[in-house]
Design a protein around this motif. Structure first.
Motif, short mmCIF file in Angstrom:
data_model
loop_
_atom_site.label_atom_id
_atom_site.label_comp_id
_atom_site.label_asym_id
_atom_site.label_seq_id
_atom_site.Cartn_x
_atom_site.Cartn_y
_atom_site.Cartn_z
N TYR A 197 0.66 -1.20 0.12
CA TYR A 197 -0.06 0.11 -0.04
C TYR A 197 0.99 1.26 0.00
O TYR A 197 2.21 1.23 0.08
CB TYR A 197 -0.98 0.15 1.53
N SER A 256 -4.23 2.48 4.41
CA SER A 256 -4.04 3.80 5.44
C SER A 256 -4.81 4.83 4.45
O SER A 256 -5.50 4.84 3.20
CB SER A 256 -2.73 4.32 5.43
N MET A 257 -4.96 5.86 5.08
CA MET A 257 -5.58 7.29 4.47
C MET A 257 -4.91 7.74 3.26
O MET A 257 -5.53 8.28 2.26
CB MET A 257 -5.65 8.32 5.59
N GLU A 306 -0.22 -1.74 5.40
CA GLU A 306 -1.42 -1.64 5.57
C GLU A 306 -2.19 -0.70 5.00
O GLU A 306 -1.44 0.37 4.68
CB GLU A 306 -1.64 -1.53 6.99
#
Length: 102
Positions: A54, A61-62, A59
């Motif tokens: 990502y 995330s924004m 993980e």
């Protein structure tokens, strides 16, 4: 507007901004700069996705939340081949993202 006169000025500002944006979109130099900016952004994303699953690591995330609408808009505009499919890491990333309603 009669029901909410306090919102009238905000509405008129937004309308003015929309007209100004429309005028800018007719300017070839503005379009050229915007396209160059998009290409740089996607090239950076492509490089980052070589290293991590990502944008900000392993993980979701924004950062990913902010990228998904950009990719969805490119698909909506039928520019997927030019901007997404031509970048293997972004293409793979786009396939594993949750579906976006277009």
């Amino acid at each position: 507007m009669a029901e909410s006169p306090e919102l009238a000025s905000a509405y008129h500002r937004k309308l003015k901004d929309a007209y100004e944006t429309e005028e800018l979109l007719g300017n070839p130099e503005v379009l050229k700069r915007s396209k160059e900016h998009l290409v740089r952004l996607l090239d950076e994303v492509e490089t980052k996705l070589k290293e991590t699953a990502y944008l900000a690591g392993e993980e979701f995330s924004m950062a990913d939340v902010m990228l998904i609408p950009v990719l969805a808009r490119l698909v909506l505009l039928k520019l997927e081949d030019e901007y997404i499919s031509s970048r293997p890491n972004i293409a793979e990333y786009w396939v594993v993202m949750p579906p976006v309603q277009l």
